[in-house]
Design an enzyme around this catalytic site. Sequence first.
Site, mmCIF file in Angstrom:
data_model
loop_
_atom_site.group_PDB
_atom_site.id
_atom_site.type_symbol
_atom_site.label_atom_id
_atom_site.label_comp_id
_atom_site.label_asym_id
_atom_site.label_seq_id
_atom_site.Cartn_x
_atom_site.Cartn_y
_atom_site.Cartn_z
ATOM 1 N N SER A 1 -22.584 14.560 57.899
ATOM 2 C CA SER A 1 -22.997 14.048 56.656
ATOM 3 C C SER A 1 -23.236 12.617 56.570
ATOM 4 C CB SER A 1 -21.824 14.656 55.958
ATOM 5 O OG SER A 1 -22.331 14.778 54.414
ATOM 6 N N LYS B 1 -24.996 10.216 59.402
ATOM 7 C CA LYS B 1 -26.088 8.923 59.074
ATOM 8 C C LYS B 1 -25.738 8.024 60.027
ATOM 9 C CE LYS B 1 -25.883 10.058 54.082
ATOM 10 N NZ LYS B 1 -26.311 11.249 53.895
ATOM 11 N N TRP C 1 -28.643 19.888 49.039
ATOM 12 C CA TRP C 1 -28.558 18.570 48.537
ATOM 13 C C TRP C 1 -29.074 17.747 49.844
ATOM 14 C CZ3 TRP C 1 -28.381 15.592 44.931
ATOM 15 C CH2 TRP C 1 -27.808 14.103 44.797
ATOM 16 N N HIS D 1 -22.560 23.164 53.371
ATOM 17 C CA HIS D 1 -22.165 21.837 53.922
ATOM 18 C C HIS D 1 -20.722 21.759 54.524
ATOM 19 C CE1 HIS D 1 -23.250 17.748 54.122
ATOM 20 N NE2 HIS D 1 -22.263 17.186 53.630
HETATM 21 C C1 GCU Z 1 -22.423 13.005 49.307
HETATM 22 C C2 GCU Z 1 -23.789 12.205 49.589
HETATM 23 C C3 GCU Z 1 -24.425 12.577 50.976
HETATM 24 C C4 GCU Z 1 -23.411 12.610 51.982
HETATM 25 C C5 GCU Z 1 -22.441 13.460 51.593
HETATM 26 C C6 GCU Z 1 -21.390 13.617 52.510
HETATM 27 O O1 GCU Z 1 -23.009 14.464 48.994
HETATM 28 O O2 GCU Z 1 -24.540 12.204 48.637
HETATM 29 O O3 GCU Z 1 -25.539 11.855 51.132
HETATM 30 O O4 GCU Z 1 -24.124 13.064 53.109
HETATM 31 O O5 GCU Z 1 -21.674 13.335 50.377
HETATM 32 O O6 GCU Z 1 -21.224 12.738 53.509
HETATM 33 O O7 GCU Z 1 -20.455 14.725 52.654
#
Ligand code: GCU
Length: 429
Positions: A267, A271, A358, A408
């Site tokens: 997540s 990134k 998402w 997720h």
């Molecule tokens: C939020 C955010 C995402 C990210 C996620 C996470 O949903 O909007 O961009 O990847 O958190 O880190 O779990």
Amino acid sequence: MGIIRICLIAFMLAILPSMPEAQNPANANYDESKVGSYTLPDPLVIGNGQRIEKRADWPARRREILELFASRMYGRTPATKTKIALREASRESRALGGLATRRELTVLLTGNADGPKMSLLLYLPNQRRGPVPVFLGMNFQGNHSVSSEPGIALASSWMRNDREGRVVRNRATEKGRGGEATRWPLETIIRQGYGVATIYYGDLYPDHPEGRAESVIARLGEAAGRSGSGDEWGALGAWAWGMSRGFDALARQTEVDARRVILLGHSRLGKAALWAGAQDQRFALVIANESGEGGAAIARRDFGETIERINTAFPHWFCANFKEYNRRPEALPFDQHMLISLIAPRPVYVASAAEDLWADPRGEFLGARGADPVYRLLGTDGLGATEMPGIHQPVTTTIGYHLRAGKHDVTLYDWEQYIAFANHHLGRP
Ligand code: GCU
């Protein structure tokens, strides 16, 4: 006021303080037919419009792309090299029922005991012949959350409060032990001959909009680069930087094979892992698990999270310049496939989950696919799929990809694919 309304307000008041952050806004698009058309920039076309055809021309183009991501999106990682120093905080040679040796290292990030530090937790298989490859990844809830082994020190940096009592007054408590353990199947990984290293991401940058003051960026002082500029780094840059310092620490362990350090992130940390892997070519393989917007997913696709949403909910993640693209992703001189291309020719794995809309699973696949021409120019087999594969049909070419059933998260299924991918591309330990 009706009883229903009163109940609703009471419910909102009860859950609001513990809601990590706003997401899934009702106005997000989840309809593929409404995504709209867009043109992706070509990673092989240089700034002056010429298309490169030779491998030898890639390094210059690579530098150009790296500069764009640094100046427009993640912010600039300072050029100043810091030299770490290590202190062993604990050692247990019979961890996980004798399977592993567990070590905790305090990493003094500027080599100085008064400067910023982070804690690295390392598990090494006791059954090993020579140096082992290691999976390195940051965690969300402290090193003590990856296992319930009582010897691991509780994380001491800021942590988001929760309702279960794992975090009280922004500090970790005993209740948090093992809280993230399902995401770190340590025994499975160790039995396959790999080491595992992890760092609490909050040691680098507390994940909230005012986190900078306590972050490594503030604590590095002048070495952190110009403050207040549009390209100043933020939380994602700091986490990525911490991953590289994690590498520095691993490279000093004789039991670790520094040519086979696998960087993994989930997540927001997926990134950061892509950004770290793009900048730091010492990572042999990079895995972005459900990294979504600002990770592997194509930003030009209006599906799930958008640049505007991410910059609004998490104003501290990217550099200030990135906000210029809130409503005009098409103006970006790159898209996320080009971030992935910076990892070439090293193996990279992008993973999605079917219910994680998402993060835009198809956008993540297209990010991987867009990097394919660069991987091929550099002599690899690129991504062995032009269409998005179905659920549980992993693609294991140099650019790997899978779509897992479910939500997720990081699951055993994900790890099994990563281990097989690492075995295949880096050799079995
Ligand atoms: C939020 C955010 C995402 C990210 C996620 C996470 O949903 O909007 O961009 O990847 O958190 O880190 O779990």
